[in-house]
Design a protein around this motif. Structure first.
Motif, PDB file in Angstrom:
ATOM      1  N   ARG A  27       0.827  -1.210   0.000  1.00  0.00           N
ATOM      2  CA  ARG A  27       0.000   0.000   0.000  1.00  0.00           C
ATOM      3  C   ARG A  27       0.867   1.269   0.000  1.00  0.00           C
ATOM      4  NH1 ARG A  27      -4.188   3.030  -1.643  1.00  0.00           N
ATOM      5  NH2 ARG A  27      -4.981   4.334   0.048  1.00  0.00           N
ATOM      6  N   ILE A  28       1.960   1.258   0.758  1.00  0.00           N
ATOM      7  CA  ILE A  28       2.891   2.391   0.748  1.00  0.00           C
ATOM      8  C   ILE A  28       3.405   2.611  -0.673  1.00  0.00           C
ATOM      9  CG2 ILE A  28       5.204   3.115   1.487  1.00  0.00           C
ATOM     10  CD1 ILE A  28       4.546   1.741   4.206  1.00  0.00           C
ATOM     11  N   THR A  29       3.746   1.536  -1.352  1.00  0.00           N
ATOM     12  CA  THR A  29       4.243   1.610  -2.723  1.00  0.00           C
ATOM     13  C   THR A  29       3.154   2.137  -3.661  1.00  0.00           C
ATOM     14  OG1 THR A  29       5.787  -0.190  -2.278  1.00  0.00           O
ATOM     15  CG2 THR A  29       5.318   0.286  -4.595  1.00  0.00           C
ATOM     16  N   GLU A  30       1.927   1.698  -3.468  1.00  0.00           N
ATOM     17  CA  GLU A  30       0.808   2.178  -4.280  1.00  0.00           C
ATOM     18  C   GLU A  30       0.627   3.688  -4.120  1.00  0.00           C
ATOM     19  OE1 GLU A  30      -4.056   1.665  -4.387  1.00  0.00           O
ATOM     20  OE2 GLU A  30      -2.856   0.170  -3.330  1.00  0.00           O
ATOM     21  N   ILE A  31       0.669   4.155  -2.883  1.00  0.00           N
ATOM     22  CA  ILE A  31       0.556   5.600  -2.633  1.00  0.00           C
ATOM     23  C   ILE A  31       1.703   6.340  -3.298  1.00  0.00           C
ATOM     24  CG2 ILE A  31       0.680   7.377  -0.820  1.00  0.00           C
ATOM     25  CD1 ILE A  31      -0.834   5.310   1.001  1.00  0.00           C
ATOM     26  N   ILE A  37       3.653   8.701 -10.931  1.00  0.00           N
ATOM     27  CA  ILE A  37       2.960   8.716 -12.223  1.00  0.00           C
ATOM     28  C   ILE A  37       2.303  10.067 -12.520  1.00  0.00           C
ATOM     29  CG2 ILE A  37       1.003   7.718 -13.494  1.00  0.00           C
ATOM     30  CD1 ILE A  37       1.632   5.083 -11.886  1.00  0.00           C
ATOM     31  N   ASN A  38       1.738  10.705 -11.504  1.00  0.00           N
ATOM     32  CA  ASN A  38       0.851  11.844 -11.724  1.00  0.00           C
ATOM     33  C   ASN A  38       1.378  13.214 -11.331  1.00  0.00           C
ATOM     34  OD1 ASN A  38      -1.602  10.340 -12.613  1.00  0.00           O
ATOM     35  ND2 ASN A  38      -1.276   9.381 -10.615  1.00  0.00           N
ATOM     36  N   THR A  39       2.497  13.281 -10.622  1.00  0.00           N
ATOM     37  CA  THR A  39       2.947  14.569 -10.100  1.00  0.00           C
ATOM     38  C   THR A  39       4.465  14.696 -10.191  1.00  0.00           C
ATOM     39  OG1 THR A  39       3.452  13.988  -7.798  1.00  0.00           O
ATOM     40  CG2 THR A  39       1.118  14.323  -8.331  1.00  0.00           C
ATOM     41  N   THR A  42       7.882  13.761  -6.604  1.00  0.00           N
ATOM     42  CA  THR A  42       9.048  12.886  -6.509  1.00  0.00           C
ATOM     43  C   THR A  42       9.677  12.836  -7.893  1.00  0.00           C
ATOM     44  OG1 THR A  42       9.883  10.669  -6.081  1.00  0.00           O
ATOM     45  CG2 THR A  42       7.625  10.813  -6.875  1.00  0.00           C
ATOM     46  N   PHE A  43      10.975  12.728  -7.933  1.00  0.00           N
ATOM     47  CA  PHE A  43      11.652  12.727  -9.216  1.00  0.00           C
ATOM     48  C   PHE A  43      11.894  11.325  -9.755  1.00  0.00           C
ATOM     49  CE2 PHE A  43      13.591  17.245  -8.746  1.00  0.00           C
ATOM     50  CZ  PHE A  43      12.352  17.788  -9.035  1.00  0.00           C
ATOM     51  N   ASP A  44      11.313  10.304  -9.134  1.00  0.00           N
ATOM     52  CA  ASP A  44      11.303   9.005  -9.800  1.00  0.00           C
ATOM     53  C   ASP A  44      10.469   9.158 -11.061  1.00  0.00           C
ATOM     54  OD1 ASP A  44      12.868   7.168  -8.328  1.00  0.00           O
ATOM     55  OD2 ASP A  44      11.309   6.982  -6.814  1.00  0.00           O
ATOM     56  N   LEU A  45      10.914   8.571 -12.152  1.00  0.00           N
ATOM     57  CA  LEU A  45      10.214   8.700 -13.425  1.00  0.00           C
ATOM     58  C   LEU A  45       9.359   7.491 -13.759  1.00  0.00           C
ATOM     59  CD1 LEU A  45      13.120  10.278 -15.517  1.00  0.00           C
ATOM     60  CD2 LEU A  45      11.230  11.447 -14.343  1.00  0.00           C
ATOM     61  N   GLU A  46       9.659   6.372 -13.133  1.00  0.00           N
ATOM     62  CA  GLU A  46       8.931   5.129 -13.376  1.00  0.00           C
ATOM     63  C   GLU A  46       8.423   4.582 -12.054  1.00  0.00           C
ATOM     64  OE1 GLU A  46       8.334   3.869 -16.383  1.00  0.00           O
ATOM     65  OE2 GLU A  46       9.522   5.442 -17.360  1.00  0.00           O
ATOM     66  N   PRO A  47       7.235   3.957 -12.068  1.00  0.00           N
ATOM     67  CA  PRO A  47       6.725   3.340 -10.834  1.00  0.00           C
ATOM     68  C   PRO A  47       7.708   2.311 -10.289  1.00  0.00           C
ATOM     69  CG  PRO A  47       5.044   3.377 -12.543  1.00  0.00           C
ATOM     70  CD  PRO A  47       6.328   3.792 -13.198  1.00  0.00           C
ATOM     71  N   VAL A  48       7.661   2.124  -8.981  1.00  0.00           N
ATOM     72  CA  VAL A  48       8.509   1.143  -8.313  1.00  0.00           C
ATOM     73  C   VAL A  48       7.649  -0.027  -7.865  1.00  0.00           C
ATOM     74  CG1 VAL A  48      10.211   2.856  -7.578  1.00  0.00           C
ATOM     75  CG2 VAL A  48       8.269   2.320  -6.097  1.00  0.00           C
TER      76      VAL A  48
END
Length: 178
Positions: A27-31, A37-39, A42-48
Motif C-alpha cells: 500500500r505504501i508503494t501504491e501511494i 505517475i501523476n505529479t 518525486t523525481f522518480d520517473l517510473e513506478p517502483v
C-alpha cells in the motif's frame, strides 16, 4: 505543534498512526506510485515495485533515528511519513530527511499533520539536530505543512529535476530538533 495535532485529530477522526510493517509495503508503494505517475513531487520517473522497495523499507525501525509511520483507518493505509538518512557520511548522522505522502483520496483531511505530529513525537528523544525536507515547487500544501511544523526555508535549487518534459525547482527546508 500541539495545536496542529489537535486540529488533525479532529479532522482525521478514527485514524490510527502506528509504525509501518512489511505488510504495509504494497500500500505504501501504491501511494508513492500515484505521485511518481501523476505529479512532480518525486523525481522518480517510473513506478517502483513493492519488491524493489524492500531495501528502502529495511532502513526503518520502531526505535532510533529512522522511522516509518503509517496512518490507517478501517484497515486501509491512508498515508505514511518517515525520517531517513540525509547523507551517508558519518558527520551527517544527527540529521535526517523527513518525508510525508498521503493517498490521493486522503488529502485535505489532516492526515499529513497527524503523521508528522506522531513522527516528530517519536524521534523527540533521539540524538538528532536537524530535519530537512525538499519540496518540489509549486506545492502550497506541502509548504504549509512543513512551516506548520517549524520548518524554515533555506534555499531553492532551480531547474534541478526534469520530469514531464519540464524542469522543476526544489525548495529546501530545515527544522531544528533536540
Amino acid at each position: 505543534m500541539n495545536e496542529a495535532l489537535a486540529a488533525a485529530e479532529r479532522t482525521a477522526a478514527g485514524v490510527t498512526v502506528r509504525p509501518a510493517t512489511l505488510d504495509d509495503l504494497a500500500r505504501i508503494t501504491e501511494i508513492y506510485n500515484h505521485y511518481v505517475i501523476n505529479t512532480p513531487v518525486t523525481f522518480d520517473l517510473e513506478p517502483v515495485s513493492a519488491e524493489n522497495r524492500r531495501e528502502w523499507f529495511a532502513q526503518f525501525s520502531d526505535t532510533g533515528l529512522h522511522r516509518l509511520l503509517v496512518a490507517e483507518q478501517d484497515g486501509v493505509v491512508l498515508g505514511y511519513a518517515c525520517t531517513h538518512q540525509f547523507r551517508t557520511k558519518a558527520a551527517y548522522d544527527t540529521s535526517v530527511e523527513a518525508t510525508v505522502y498521503c493517498a490521493p483520496e486522503a488529502t485535505g483531511r489532516g492526515i499529513g499533520t497527524l503523521l508528522y505530529s506522531a513522527l516528530f513525537h517519536a524521534i523527540r528523544d533521539e540524538d538528532l539536530r536537524i530535519a530537512v525536507a525538499g519540496v518540489t515547487l509549486p506545492n502550497a500544501a506541502s509548504i504549509a505543512l512543513h512551516e506548520r511544523f517549524g520548518f524554515t526555508p533555506i534555499g531553492v535549487m532551480h531547474d534541478i529535476g526534469r520530469k514531464f518534459d519540464r524542469y522543476w525547482d526544489v525548495a529546501w527546508y530545515e527544522k531544528r530538533l533536540g
